[in-house]
Structures are given as structure tokens and as C-alpha cells.
Design a protein around this motif. Structure first.
Motif, short mmCIF file in Angstrom:
data_model
loop_
_atom_site.label_atom_id
_atom_site.label_comp_id
_atom_site.label_asym_id
_atom_site.label_seq_id
_atom_site.Cartn_x
_atom_site.Cartn_y
_atom_site.Cartn_z
N ILE A 169 10.04 80.30 29.84
CA ILE A 169 8.45 79.91 29.45
C ILE A 169 8.42 79.23 28.30
N PHE A 170 9.57 79.39 27.53
CA PHE A 170 9.25 78.32 26.17
C PHE A 170 9.62 77.05 26.43
N GLN A 207 6.62 75.37 28.01
CA GLN A 207 5.49 75.17 26.98
C GLN A 207 6.10 73.66 26.08
N LEU A 235 5.60 71.09 28.54
CA LEU A 235 4.29 70.31 28.40
C LEU A 235 3.44 69.73 27.10
N LEU A 236 4.14 70.23 25.83
CA LEU A 236 3.81 69.61 24.70
C LEU A 236 4.26 68.01 24.82
N SER A 270 6.86 71.08 17.26
CA SER A 270 7.65 71.42 18.49
C SER A 270 8.91 72.25 18.25
N PHE A 320 8.99 76.02 19.46
CA PHE A 320 9.56 76.50 20.68
C PHE A 320 10.86 76.50 20.86
N ALA A 360 5.13 85.67 26.69
CA ALA A 360 4.03 84.87 26.83
C ALA A 360 2.91 85.28 25.71
N ALA A 364 4.56 82.84 23.07
CA ALA A 364 4.27 81.36 23.31
C ALA A 364 2.81 81.09 22.86
N ALA A 365 1.96 81.98 23.24
CA ALA A 365 0.61 81.97 22.56
C ALA A 365 0.20 81.76 21.28
N TRP A 417 1.51 78.39 20.31
CA TRP A 417 0.59 77.40 20.56
C TRP A 417 -0.61 77.62 19.69
#
Length: 311
Positions: free
Chosen positions: A79-80, A83, A86-87, A124, A127, A155, A158-159, A162
Motif C-alpha cells: 500500500i505504501f 502511494q 503514484l507520487l 517522498s 512513504f 490506509a 498513508a492518508a 498524503w
């Protein structure tokens, strides 16, 4: 009103987001013109950025595809990793604008856009720190790790990261917050120290995993591979700014802005390509392609086509 040096010279880190104007700030210059006496590092830096674009975007998209495809048999850290991928995809889209800003433009508008993207890249490592924490818990606190294997708290974490990333990027884009450059210093030094601590603790624990064992426990073996990847990223990509920036007083202002700055952040930014490539190198891509080819070999259509072509 003429732009200040802050608006003219592309700055990749919040360390330099509050620079004062130069004595000749009334004359508009591009970054390349300002550093015309030492352009080699800027050319090298731009080359790395375009490698990031052409290699990093497809590599990170492949990581996203693999995580989506194998979500039934995925790591808790995925999950990390997702992310982070995506970044990096968003960050790898900036080289054309950065090239124009460094070589051709003196307007401050592209600079505000780049500051936002570089604010995202500056944070970054958070993460990566989450990945290190997840692996640390898996190896050194396996009982707690098993109890927390539900991904809901990951999750949420991670939120939260972000939110920190976007808040930091927005503040950096604004660019006139007093002493804001200290935030980056705190983030990179704290995160670097935390990741090094986690990885050393994990390696030590795996080293003490028991005498006489030829096979390492699968969970620990998976964690060991992840640790090696994180360590490679930390040393190659994130150690240069940590090692070079404390000695800024020993360099002239121009050498630091035109040489040391782009050298350190060129390596740090290149992590957008190295991270997904190292992730894909963990036999996941080879395994997926092998399974795909195996399915095709069993397919009647594939068999028919190969018979007709005489292969």
C-alpha cells in the motif's frame, strides 16, 4: 517588477526557497545563464530528469499494475509502495517544464508549478519510512505485526502522509513563509535517521535468526529483500544531500547553487526511477511474465497460431 533570484533560479529544495535577490537582480537571467561558467552539472542534472521521465513513468506504471494484479498475494507494504509509485509518476512528468524554466524562461509562473511538484518529491521519503516501519514490525515484533495485519490502519497512515505531503507542497509553492527551509532539513534528516535505524535493526535481527538454519523464515526472507532495496535507495539517493548540505559554508555561493545543489538533488530525484526498477527486480516481473507465457502456451488459439506458422 523584476523577478528576484528566487523566482529566476530553479530551486529544488525548500532550503533555498527564501533566497534574497542578487546584486544584479534587475537584469533578468535564466538559470543556465547564471551558471554559464559551470554548466556541466546542470546538463547532467537535466539528463537524469529526462531519464526519470522515460524510464520512471513506465517503471512506476508497471509497479502499479503488478500491485493491482497480485493484490490477492501482496505484501503488507504494498500500500505504501503503491502511494510512492503514484507520487513518482506525477513527479516524472516535470522535466519538459523544468528544461524550459532553466534554459529559456525568466517568468516566475513555471517556478511556482515546479515548487509544488518538488515539494511532493521532498516528502517522498515519508512513504519509504512507512515501508521501513512495516518491515521493522514484521521482523522485530511479529506478534504485534500479526495482530495488526488488517490494512485499515495502513490506509489511514498513508492518508495522513498524503495530507502532510500536500500541505508541505502547497506551503512550498507559496514560497514566502519565514524559515520554511528548516522544515525540509528536519524532514530529510529525521526520515533518513529513522530509515537507517529500522534497517540496521532488521538486519541485526535477521542475522540473529537462529544458528543451524539453512532456510530463513519466508516472512523474514521477504523482509530481508525489502531491507536491501531500501538501503540501496537510502545510500545512493538520499545520503548525498544529508552529507553535502551541512558543509554549505565551505563553498562559494555560486558553486553551491550551480554545482552542489544540482549534484545532490539530481541523485535524490533519480530515486523516482531506481525505486520501481529495484522493486521490479525482486523476481515479480519475471514471474508474472513467465505465468503469462505459460497461459498462452496452454491456449488453443496460441497453439493453433504456432502450428500454422511452423514454430
Amino acid at each position: 517588477m523584476s523577478p528576484t533570484f528566487m523566482n529566476l533560479v530553479h530551486i529544488n529544495s525548500t532550503i533555498y526557497s527564501t533566497q534574497t535577490p542578487l546584486n544584479d537582480s534587475n537584469v533578468e537571467k535564466t538559470v543556465y545563464e547564471f551558471c554559464r561558467e559551470m554548466p556541466s552539472v546542470i546538463i547532467w542534472y537535466l539528463g537524469l530528469q529526462f531519464i526519470n521521465m522515460f524510464l520512471g513513468i513506465p517503471a512506476n506504471l508497471m509497479v502499479l499494475w503488478l500491485i493491482h494484479k497480485n493484490k490477492g498475494d501482496s505484501s503488507t507494504s504494498d500500500i505504501f509502495i503503491l502511494q510512492l509509485a503514484l507520487l513518482d509518476v506525477f513527479f516524472c512528468m516535470t522535466p519538459p517544464l523544468e528544461l524550459a524554466n532553466i534554459v529559456f524562461l525568466t517568468s516566475s509562473i513555471p517556478w511556482y508549478v515546479l515548487r509544488f511538484f518538488y515539494g511532493i518529491k521532498d516528502t517522498s521519503p515519508l512513504f519509504l519510512a512507512c515501508i521501513c516501519l512495516d518491515r521493522y514490525m514484521a521482523v522485530l515484533h511479529p506478534i504485534t505485526f500479526t495482530e495488526l495485519k488488517d490494512r485499515r490502519h495502513r490506509a489511514i497512515l498513508a492518508a495522513v502522509v498524503w495530507l502532510v505531503v500536500l500541505a508541505y507542497a502547497a506551503a512550498k509553492c507559496k514560497g514566502d513563509i519565514p524559515n520554511f527551509e528548516k522544515v525540509f532539513t528536519v524532514i530529510i534528516l529525521t526520515t533518513f535517521a529513522f530509515m537507517v535505524f529500522c534497517n540496521i535493526a532488521i538486519l541485526w535481527a535477521l542475522r540473529q535468526s537462529g544458528p543451524g538454519r539453512d532456510e530463513m523464515h519466508p516472512v523474514k526472507k521477504r523482509a530481508f529483500k525489502m531491507v536491501l532495496i531500501i538501503l540501496a535507495i537510502i545510500v545512493f539517493n538520499y545520503f548525498p544531500p544529508v552529507a553535502l548540505f551541512p558543509f554549505r559554508a565551505y563553498y562559494t555561493d555560486k558553486v553551491f547553487r550551480c554545482y552542489i545543489h544540482y549534484l545532490a538533488f539530481g541523485l535524490m530525484d533519480f530515486s523516482s526511477s531506481i525505486q520501481p526498477v529495484l522493486y521490479l527486480s525482486k523476481d515479480k516481473l519475471v514471474l508474472s511474465l513467465a505465468l503469462c507465457c505459460k497461459k498462452k502456451e496452454k491456449s488453443p488459439i496460441f497453439t493453433s497460431n504456432t502450428t500454422q506458422t511452423g514454430v
